[in-house]
Write an enzyme that holds these catalytic residues in place. Structure first.
Site, PDB file in Angstrom:
ATOM      1  N   HIS A 258       0.828  -1.200   0.000  1.00 18.52           N
ATOM      2  CA  HIS A 258       0.000   0.000   0.000  1.00 18.52           C
ATOM      3  C   HIS A 258       0.864   1.251   0.000  1.00 18.52           C
ATOM      4  CE1 HIS A 258      -2.571  -3.090   1.859  1.00 18.52           C
ATOM      5  NE2 HIS A 258      -3.523  -2.512   1.178  1.00 18.52           N
ATOM      6  N   ASP A 336      -4.822  -7.317  -7.377  1.00 18.43           N
ATOM      7  CA  ASP A 336      -5.040  -6.532  -6.172  1.00 18.43           C
ATOM      8  C   ASP A 336      -5.412  -5.107  -6.624  1.00 18.43           C
ATOM      9  OD1 ASP A 336      -5.145  -5.773  -3.513  1.00 18.43           O
ATOM     10  OD2 ASP A 336      -3.191  -6.618  -3.005  1.00 18.43           O
TER      11      ASP A 336
END
Length: 409
Positions: A258, A336
């Site tokens: 992230h 993702d």
């Protein structure tokens, strides 16, 4: 009380608006040419727009196996009847605002995307049968996904109760975990959810609050396989599609994707440990590939020595070849989050990331940041026309997506 906004992506951290101290949670007239017979067959799978009461979930009756419907139209006919833009839309899963059911339904109606993802804390779209209206605007049924893992990563805990983290569940028996997941799956299905992007099959070993941490069932591949199997089969028992993640293994990476690019151990080390659950769970003849709701796989944004080069794993053709060829997975593969994780967004604009992922071998590109899918489709159409997206592989991907949601057989 209005709850704080949380950035929308499915593996980030989230705030839980409760009476106890806060915890973090993840923010993780174009369809033409469809033959009349295909339209009629596909329409049979749309969820009716008329709301019906949700039945109590406390003591559900066991679900019988879904019957095999030999009346499904042939996939080759359904795919052929879709125009290029409609086919490409089936390969997108876009984040929608769960606080605004009308806007979410309009996104589906206007774009005919194949899937939506519900990020963040809001739950309006999960109440009052709002997802029925969303489905009513789709010509082909929409995959409705959440990432309800338990622990830090939950979506319906404030509606239907708390689910333990994977680390906590590893203290139960696999049968108990399967029962927990089946009950959770029934709760999700009653609200209109068709897919749970769980379980995590990454190996643990990190601190509980690190990116994988207590989201993992353990450090031993056999333990992870056993508990992930139980969780995924519980979802399948309830008619919800599980998604195992994050291929080829985020658990031992040197950071959080992230926040930026991260590196895993070399491929040979991953084969010896981190990749073993995939061989056991979704390889040829493996248990999660069977039944009416076979599992999908999510590919993470990872740098893997010996496998990737300049691109993260979600954008690397060799990664999809590894999953398909060496591990024999023939189901649907998702990326993702391409819209809210800096391992990708730090270097690529969303249209480029989506095109690169699909060209590399992903069946479906997912982004949680939402927005109008039209500019993405505008970028994909010429890429399909000029061969940047291989036509044969594209058709195979669309077929897998449609078959997974019983839009064809």
């Amino acid at each position: 009380m209005t709850r704080p906004h949380v950035p929308a992506h499915h593996t980030s951290v989230r705030l839980r608006a409760r009476a106890h101290p806060a915890r973090r949670r993840p923010a993780g007239p174009w369809l033409v040419g469809i033959a009349a017979g295909v339209v009629a067959a596909a329409a049979a799978f749309l969820v009716p727009a008329v709301p019906t009461p949700v039945q109590p979930l406390s003591a559900p009756a066991p679900l019988a196996p879904a019957p095999v419907d030999d009346r499904l139209p042939e996939c080759v006919d359904v795919v052929a009847a879709l125009g290029p833009r409609a086919q490409l839309a089936q390969r997108l899963m876009v984040g929608v605002d769960a606080a605004d059911p009308a806007a979410a339904a309009e996104t589906v109606h206007a774009s005919q995307v194949g899937g939506v993802f519900l990020p963040g804390n809001a739950t309006a779209l999960l109440q009052d049968q709002s997802l029925r209206a969303l489905q009513a605007g789709a010509r082909i049924p929409v995959t409705v996904a959440v990432d309800d893992e338990g622990g830090r990563v939950q979506r319906i805990d404030e509606l239907d109760g708390d689910l333990p983290s994977a680390r906590e569940m590893s203290g139960l028996t696999p049968d108990e975990v399967r029962a927990l997941a089946a009950e959770r799956g029934r709760q999700l299905a009653a609200r209109g959810v068709t897919m749970d992007i769980a379980p995590v099959v990454d190996l643990g070993g990190q601190g509980a609050n690190e990116v994988i941490g207590d989201r993992s069932f353990g450090t031993d591949p056999d333990d992870v396989t056993r508990y992930a199997l139980a969780f995924a089969q519980g979802l399948q028992d309830a008619g919800v599609e599980p998604v195992v993640k994050h291929f080829p293994g985020h658990g031992r990476a040197d950071g959080d994707s992230h926040a930026g690019r991260v590196t895993t151990p070399p491929l040979d080390e991953l084969r010896a440990a981190d990749l073993r659950p995939y061989a056991d769970l979704v390889g040829p003849g493996a248990p999660l590939t069977e039944g009416p709701r076979p599992a999908a796989v999510m590919v993470g944004h990872l740098d893997v020595p010996g496998l990737t080069d300049d691109l993260p794993s979600s954008l690397t053709p060799a990664v999809y070849a590894l999953l398909r060829d060496e591990y024999g997975f023939d189901g649907v593969v998702y990326t993702d989050d391409l819209g809210a994780m800096k391992a990708v967004t730090g270097e690529y604009e969303l249209p480029e990331a989506v095109l690169t992922a699909l060209a590399a071998g992903s069946d479906v590109a997912l982004w949680s940041s939402g927005g109008d899918p039209a500019p993405i489709l505008d970028a994909l159409e010429p890429a399909l026309a000029d061969g940047t997206l291989d036509a044969t592989e594209h058709t195979a991907a669309v077929t897998r997506v449609l078959r997974a949601k019983s839009a064809c057989g």
